[in-house]
Design a protein around this motif. Sequence first.
Motif, PDB file in Angstrom:
ATOM      1  N   ARG A 323      21.296  40.241 -23.890  1.00 24.14           N
ATOM      2  CA  ARG A 323      22.306  39.232 -24.237  1.00 24.14           C
ATOM      3  C   ARG A 323      21.659  38.195 -25.150  1.00 24.14           C
ATOM      4  NH1 ARG A 323      27.363  38.713 -21.961  1.00 24.14           N
ATOM      5  NH2 ARG A 323      28.416  36.838 -22.647  1.00 24.14           N
ATOM      6  N   GLY A 324      22.318  37.891 -26.269  1.00 22.67           N
ATOM      7  CA  GLY A 324      21.793  36.961 -27.241  1.00 22.67           C
ATOM      8  C   GLY A 324      21.994  35.520 -26.820  1.00 22.67           C
ATOM      9  N   ARG A 325      20.949  34.693 -27.002  1.00 24.73           N
ATOM     10  CA  ARG A 325      21.048  33.288 -26.603  1.00 24.73           C
ATOM     11  C   ARG A 325      21.905  32.482 -27.571  1.00 24.73           C
ATOM     12  NH1 ARG A 325      16.215  30.708 -23.172  1.00 24.73           N
ATOM     13  NH2 ARG A 325      15.858  32.490 -21.794  1.00 24.73           N
ATOM     14  N   ARG A 326      21.863  32.795 -28.857  1.00 27.87           N
ATOM     15  CA  ARG A 326      22.607  32.020 -29.841  1.00 27.87           C
ATOM     16  C   ARG A 326      24.002  32.582 -30.074  1.00 27.87           C
ATOM     17  NH1 ARG A 326      17.232  31.676 -32.883  1.00 27.87           N
ATOM     18  NH2 ARG A 326      16.534  29.539 -32.556  1.00 27.87           N
ATOM     19  N   THR A 327      24.111  33.888 -30.198  1.00 30.43           N
ATOM     20  CA  THR A 327      25.411  34.494 -30.475  1.00 30.43           C
ATOM     21  C   THR A 327      26.231  34.713 -29.209  1.00 30.43           C
ATOM     22  OG1 THR A 327      24.524  36.741 -30.293  1.00 30.43           O
ATOM     23  CG2 THR A 327      24.457  35.706 -32.467  1.00 30.43           C
ATOM     24  N   GLY A 328      25.574  34.792 -28.049  1.00 27.33           N
ATOM     25  CA  GLY A 328      26.284  35.107 -26.820  1.00 27.33           C
ATOM     26  C   GLY A 328      26.716  36.560 -26.734  1.00 27.33           C
ATOM     27  N   ARG A 329      26.256  37.414 -27.663  1.00 28.87           N
ATOM     28  CA  ARG A 329      26.705  38.805 -27.691  1.00 28.87           C
ATOM     29  C   ARG A 329      25.916  39.663 -26.701  1.00 28.87           C
ATOM     30  NH1 ARG A 329      27.898  41.288 -33.576  1.00 28.87           N
ATOM     31  NH2 ARG A 329      28.595  42.948 -32.166  1.00 28.87           N
ATOM     32  N   PRO A 330      26.606  40.523 -25.975  1.00 27.33           N
ATOM     33  CA  PRO A 330      25.902  41.480 -25.116  1.00 27.33           C
ATOM     34  C   PRO A 330      25.515  42.712 -25.911  1.00 27.33           C
ATOM     35  CG  PRO A 330      28.251  41.707 -24.781  1.00 27.33           C
ATOM     36  CD  PRO A 330      28.068  40.613 -25.816  1.00 27.33           C
ATOM     37  N   ALA A 331      24.556  43.466 -25.399  1.00 27.11           N
ATOM     38  CA  ALA A 331      24.125  44.704 -26.047  1.00 27.11           C
ATOM     39  C   ALA A 331      23.618  45.670 -24.991  1.00 27.11           C
ATOM     40  CB  ALA A 331      23.047  44.434 -27.096  1.00 27.11           C
ATOM     41  N   LEU A 332      23.827  46.942 -25.254  1.00 26.87           N
ATOM     42  CA  LEU A 332      23.338  48.018 -24.394  1.00 26.87           C
ATOM     43  C   LEU A 332      22.418  48.894 -25.216  1.00 26.87           C
ATOM     44  CD1 LEU A 332      23.316  49.989 -21.964  1.00 26.87           C
ATOM     45  CD2 LEU A 332      25.421  50.989 -22.899  1.00 26.87           C
ATOM     46  N   ILE A 333      21.170  49.037 -24.767  1.00 26.03           N
ATOM     47  CA  ILE A 333      20.207  49.937 -25.401  1.00 26.03           C
ATOM     48  C   ILE A 333      20.110  51.177 -24.523  1.00 26.03           C
ATOM     49  CG2 ILE A 333      17.907  50.187 -26.361  1.00 26.03           C
ATOM     50  CD1 ILE A 333      19.560  47.927 -27.619  1.00 26.03           C
ATOM     51  N   LEU A 334      20.522  52.301 -25.061  1.00 24.57           N
ATOM     52  CA  LEU A 334      20.619  53.534 -24.281  1.00 24.57           C
ATOM     53  C   LEU A 334      19.584  54.525 -24.787  1.00 24.57           C
ATOM     54  CD1 LEU A 334      22.420  54.801 -22.061  1.00 24.57           C
ATOM     55  CD2 LEU A 334      23.877  55.694 -23.891  1.00 24.57           C
ATOM     56  N   SER A 335      18.844  55.121 -23.855  1.00 28.71           N
ATOM     57  CA  SER A 335      17.853  56.134 -24.222  1.00 28.71           C
ATOM     58  C   SER A 335      17.910  57.282 -23.215  1.00 28.71           C
ATOM     59  CB  SER A 335      16.442  55.544 -24.273  1.00 28.71           C
ATOM     60  OG  SER A 335      16.080  54.996 -23.015  1.00 28.71           O
ATOM     61  N   PHE A 336      17.452  58.458 -23.647  1.00 26.62           N
ATOM     62  CA  PHE A 336      17.505  59.656 -22.808  1.00 26.62           C
ATOM     63  C   PHE A 336      16.153  60.367 -22.842  1.00 26.62           C
ATOM     64  CE2 PHE A 336      21.740  58.874 -24.461  1.00 26.62           C
ATOM     65  CZ  PHE A 336      22.542  58.995 -23.342  1.00 26.62           C
ATOM     66  N   ALA A 337      15.886  61.100 -21.779  1.00 31.13           N
ATOM     67  CA  ALA A 337      14.682  61.940 -21.724  1.00 31.13           C
ATOM     68  C   ALA A 337      14.926  63.044 -20.701  1.00 31.13           C
ATOM     69  CB  ALA A 337      13.458  61.119 -21.332  1.00 31.13           C
ATOM     70  N   PRO A 338      14.355  64.239 -20.925  1.00 28.92           N
ATOM     71  CA  PRO A 338      14.438  65.290 -19.906  1.00 28.92           C
ATOM     72  C   PRO A 338      13.811  64.807 -18.600  1.00 28.92           C
ATOM     73  CG  PRO A 338      13.653  66.183 -21.988  1.00 28.92           C
ATOM     74  CD  PRO A 338      13.656  64.696 -22.140  1.00 28.92           C
TER      75      PRO A 338
END
Length: 511
Positions: A323-338
């Motif tokens: 979550r951004g402190r200035r913009t207030g925007r949330p974000a999801l970082i998605l990664s995969f692995a076997p």
Amino acid sequence: MQRWSRDQVLALAPDAPSRKAAQGVSAPGRWSSNGTTGLVVFGECRGSGSRPYLACVDLTEPAYRCSCPSRKFPCKHALGLLLLWSADGVPELAAAPQWVTEWMEGRAARAAKSTARLEAARAETRADATDGVSAGPTDDVPPDTEGSPAAGTAQPGRGGSGAGEAAPGVERAGGGGAGRAESVRHGRVAAGLGELERWLADQVRQGLAGAAEHDWEGLAKRLIDAQAPGVAGVVSRLARVRAEEGWPGRLLEEYALIDLLAVAYRRRAVLPGPLAETVLIRTGFPVTREEVLAGPVVRDHWDVLGRRDEQQDRLTARRVWLRGRRTGRPALILSFAPQGQALDASLVTGTTIDADLTYYPGAAPLRALVATRHAILTPPPPDTPTPDTTPSLRPTSRATALEATPSQAESSGDARLWAVPPGMAVDEALDEVARALAEDPWTESWPLVLAGAVPGRTEIGGLPWHPRSRDPWRLIAVSGGRPLTVAVEWTPQGLRPLTTWDDEGRAVILA
């Protein structure tokens, strides 16, 4: 650099055996030498051989290196070194050994090349966009625009028809062979989703009690054949819904959302461009990593709120919330692995990073990629004066967020205030989720930071916990009946706790 807590270090371990082994390696007697320059931690750990293992951690990423033969990432030696550092057991040194310096210089050179490639790709994207505007719109129309019910013919009870042609800027199919191949795929998807709509109507007409796992498995396989893997994935998860408490209502909700997606695909020509993008992506049309990284950049100080690992077929998916402190925007970082292989461990829960993010397209953008990391963030010195006037901890709207100055936490000399991310009241959190659902009704989760909330066994601030997250005893113990800041993940079934912060501003990981 702010020192990580023991919780934060152990959360980086790839599995429980690694956590246990790291605690044994963290004994000072195991290290013949160690040190830190503030940006990198390094040491020589005595192993079973005659030569010690060389371990180091770049704290700015973080990134790990060790000369041991372990295939786990990070290995127990890197984790043990971090545990020793978190306990203030690693001395500050003016310079690092040559083997550490060479590794850091190599990483910096690779990062510079990657940044140059990204800038070149963005410049090319901007040039293509300018050429596209000059050339005007194309007239390519996929062949699924008429003929079948799923391609746009009106059906009883569906409220009209929609043409199958793409909304401007959505179909991404070019001319020539690539465009024809994309059009063929749209035809297959339209046919598969047409069958899905009829199947859902039959299910509701016949009653939910007859729902069986083999029916969903067969339907999911047919949707894969129809090149709609996104919808197939949703259908394949219905068996888990059937096993939950109160499953009839949940199953009906899932049916309604799947049907809404099928109808939205059929009528995507009349949808706004961002919503049509969302429909295509959720149906299973891919957006490449290169396309995303070449898109607009959002730079901010991003709080890493928490992460959650989930098993999906033969893969492990890691969801990291920012979550951004200035913009207030949330974000999801998605990664995969076997399963059994290491997942991305570069985002440490409870830290704040200065980075550029690029978002995947959509009506309510949430999933993102970390494009570039900038200078490492450190707490201000204790004697930093607090400004007379400070802005709100969280912007009240997206428009004001884009113009916001650094938050009170970043301006204050209070290290605890700096470490704890800005929070929001419960009614603000509900308003934000409502806006996200209005833009993307298929939203399954959303990160929030609740401020001044008192957790209970079944709810927090009047909002219910997810059935699997009830009785969060560790969170209740940290609270002691007092209000505190809690990072949570909103889901339609309730909230899931991610992280909270104690009186000293240390992150207490709950997920």
